[in-house]
Design a protein around this motif. Structure first.
Motif, PDB file in Angstrom:
ATOM      1  N   CYS A   1       0.785  -1.037   0.053  1.00  0.00           N
ATOM      2  CA  CYS A   1      -0.099   0.082   0.088  1.00  0.00           C
ATOM      3  C   CYS A   1       0.823   1.337  -0.123  1.00  0.00           C
ATOM      4  O   CYS A   1       2.079   1.144   0.044  1.00  0.00           O
ATOM      5  N   ALA A   2       0.333   2.485   0.177  1.00  0.00           N
ATOM      6  CA  ALA A   2       0.858   3.552   0.249  1.00  0.00           C
ATOM      7  C   ALA A   2       0.146   4.595   1.257  1.00  0.00           C
ATOM      8  O   ALA A   2      -1.147   4.583   1.306  1.00  0.00           O
ATOM      9  N   ALA A   3       0.970   5.394   2.041  1.00  0.00           N
ATOM     10  CA  ALA A   3       0.386   6.223   3.246  1.00  0.00           C
ATOM     11  C   ALA A   3      -0.612   7.075   2.662  1.00  0.00           C
ATOM     12  O   ALA A   3      -1.820   7.421   3.337  1.00  0.00           O
TER      13      ALA A   3
ATOM     14  N   VAL B   1      -7.988   4.742  -0.277  1.00  0.00           N
ATOM     15  CA  VAL B   1      -8.501   3.226  -0.209  1.00  0.00           C
ATOM     16  C   VAL B   1      -8.031   2.541   0.907  1.00  0.00           C
ATOM     17  O   VAL B   1      -8.288   1.639   1.343  1.00  0.00           O
ATOM     18  N   CYS B   2      -6.638   2.468   0.973  1.00  0.00           N
ATOM     19  CA  CYS B   2      -5.739   1.785   1.562  1.00  0.00           C
ATOM     20  C   CYS B   2      -5.951   1.885   3.028  1.00  0.00           C
ATOM     21  O   CYS B   2      -6.237   1.013   4.028  1.00  0.00           O
TER      22      CYS B   2
ATOM     23  N   PRO C   1      -5.739  -1.472  -2.983  1.00  0.00           N
ATOM     24  CA  PRO C   1      -4.830  -2.322  -2.448  1.00  0.00           C
ATOM     25  C   PRO C   1      -4.166  -3.441  -3.335  1.00  0.00           C
ATOM     26  O   PRO C   1      -5.046  -4.133  -4.206  1.00  0.00           O
ATOM     27  N   THR C   2      -2.888  -3.796  -3.109  1.00  0.00           N
ATOM     28  CA  THR C   2      -2.420  -4.763  -3.846  1.00  0.00           C
ATOM     29  C   THR C   2      -1.910  -5.911  -3.045  1.00  0.00           C
ATOM     30  O   THR C   2      -1.421  -5.459  -1.799  1.00  0.00           O
ATOM     31  N   LEU C   3      -2.258  -7.107  -3.174  1.00  0.00           N
ATOM     32  CA  LEU C   3      -2.001  -8.177  -2.153  1.00  0.00           C
ATOM     33  C   LEU C   3      -0.872  -9.211  -2.675  1.00  0.00           C
ATOM     34  O   LEU C   3      -0.925  -9.468  -3.933  1.00  0.00           O
TER      35      LEU C   3
END
Length: 126
Positions: free
Chosen positions: A18-20, A24-25, A65-67
């Protein structure tokens, strides 16, 4: 339940990339944490891709998000996921039942996992 004990011996990682700055994250983080509590046999980690820019290498995360889900030393899944608790639960169940990585998981996904693991993952559990 012989399969269950074998699964417990093989460590599983569920890593959110993710990114701060990503709204969405931030909204999805409670769902991710709830999955971690519901699945204590899996290891969960929340990784900010900008904080780990060196480890990310050539992997470019375009959708959050990417998992990344890994069993043992092998990445089974690396890709974006809709921020849905139901789809997240379904994805984890599907991956735990499949013997091989999802189609499209390439060597770079495994290389990323190996770069992140010693630096970040042991101390970043959710």
């Amino acid at each position: 339940m012989d399969g269950s004990s074998a699964s417990e011996q093989t460590p599983w990682w569920v890593v959110c990339l993710c990114a701060a700055w990503c709204g969405v994250c931030r909204e999805w983080q409670p769902t991710f944490s709830a999955q971690a509590r519901a699945n204590p046999h899996l290891r969960f980690a929340w990784v900010d891709v900008e904080d780990e820019d060196d480890a990310m290498g050539e992997v470019d995360i375009e959708t959050f998000p990417t998992l990344m889900v890994a069993r043992g030393e092998e990445v089974l899944f690396l890709g974006p996921i809709p921020p849905s608790s139901t789809q997240f639960t379904r994805l984890l169940a599907t991956l735990q039942a499949q013997p091989r990585p999802a189609p499209g998981v390439d060597a770079e996904a495994n290389a990323l996992f190996h770069r992140l693991r010693p630096q970040v993952l042991p101390q970043t559990a959710v």
